[in-house]
Design a protein around this motif. Structure first.
Motif, short mmCIF file in Angstrom:
data_model
loop_
_atom_site.label_atom_id
_atom_site.label_comp_id
_atom_site.label_asym_id
_atom_site.label_seq_id
_atom_site.Cartn_x
_atom_site.Cartn_y
_atom_site.Cartn_z
N SER A 181 21.62 21.03 8.62
CA SER A 181 22.76 20.14 8.40
C SER A 181 22.59 18.85 9.18
O SER A 181 22.28 18.86 10.37
CB SER A 181 24.04 20.84 8.85
N ASP A 182 22.80 17.74 8.51
CA ASP A 182 22.68 16.44 9.17
C ASP A 182 23.79 16.22 10.18
O ASP A 182 23.62 15.50 11.15
CB ASP A 182 22.71 15.32 8.14
N LEU A 183 24.93 16.83 9.96
CA LEU A 183 26.07 16.63 10.85
C LEU A 183 25.94 17.42 12.14
O LEU A 183 26.63 17.14 13.10
CB LEU A 183 27.37 17.00 10.13
N LEU A 234 18.02 9.67 17.45
CA LEU A 234 17.39 8.59 16.70
C LEU A 234 18.35 7.44 16.43
O LEU A 234 17.93 6.29 16.29
CB LEU A 234 16.83 9.13 15.38
N ALA A 235 19.65 7.74 16.34
CA ALA A 235 20.63 6.68 16.13
C ALA A 235 20.99 5.99 17.44
O ALA A 235 21.65 4.95 17.42
CB ALA A 235 21.89 7.26 15.49
N ALA A 256 30.28 10.30 12.04
CA ALA A 256 30.15 8.84 11.97
C ALA A 256 28.69 8.42 12.12
O ALA A 256 28.24 7.50 11.43
CB ALA A 256 31.01 8.19 13.04
N ALA A 257 27.95 9.09 13.00
CA ALA A 257 26.54 8.74 13.19
C ALA A 257 25.72 9.05 11.94
O ALA A 257 24.85 8.27 11.54
CB ALA A 257 25.98 9.48 14.39
N ALA A 258 25.99 10.20 11.32
CA ALA A 258 25.21 10.59 10.14
C ALA A 258 25.53 9.73 8.93
O ALA A 258 24.64 9.43 8.12
CB ALA A 258 25.46 12.06 9.81
N THR A 259 26.78 9.29 8.80
CA THR A 259 27.14 8.50 7.62
C THR A 259 26.86 7.01 7.81
O THR A 259 26.64 6.30 6.83
CB THR A 259 28.62 8.68 7.27
N ASP A 308 24.34 5.70 9.74
CA ASP A 308 22.92 5.40 9.95
C ASP A 308 22.05 6.36 9.12
O ASP A 308 21.52 7.34 9.64
CB ASP A 308 22.57 5.51 11.43
N PRO A 309 21.91 6.11 7.82
CA PRO A 309 21.12 7.01 6.98
C PRO A 309 19.63 7.01 7.32
O PRO A 309 18.92 7.96 7.03
CB PRO A 309 21.38 6.53 5.56
N VAL A 310 19.17 5.95 7.96
CA VAL A 310 17.76 5.90 8.34
C VAL A 310 17.46 6.93 9.42
O VAL A 310 16.43 7.62 9.39
CB VAL A 310 17.38 4.47 8.82
N ALA A 311 18.37 7.08 10.38
CA ALA A 311 18.19 8.09 11.42
C ALA A 311 18.20 9.49 10.83
O ALA A 311 17.43 10.37 11.24
CB ALA A 311 19.29 7.97 12.47
N VAL A 312 19.03 9.71 9.82
CA VAL A 312 19.06 11.01 9.15
C VAL A 312 17.74 11.28 8.44
O VAL A 312 17.17 12.36 8.52
CB VAL A 312 20.25 11.09 8.16
#
Length: 82
Positions: free
Chosen positions: A36-38, A46-47, A66-69, A71-75
């Protein structure tokens, strides 16, 4: 006439798969696990986001969401590290 996703179509597809297994052998199965990304702490690293130690679980979840949504590059990078 065949009805899509009907029981008879599922039986027909199963028999085709069994025939392919008899003809070609057992397939090699590749399993990909996607965490899970969350909940992945690597996304936060990474963010460049640090969660305070005193944050409640609801605040922690909100920061991770908030971080996952935002910054999609970090995900995407976190998935490549796994």
């Amino acid at each position: 006439m065949q009805v899509p996703e009907s029981f008879s179509q599922k039986l027909m597809m199963r028999s085709q798969i069994k025939g392919l297994i008899v003809r070609d052998g057992i397939p090699a199965i590749w399993l990909t696990i996607n965490p899970s990304d969350l909940r992945n702490p690597l996304v936060l690293i990474l963010a460049g986001i640090e969660i305070p130690e005193y944050a409640t679980s609801a605040a922690n979840a909100a920061i991770r969401h908030a971080a996952a949504t935002s910054d999609p590059v970090a995900v995407a990078h976190s998935q490549s590290y796994l």
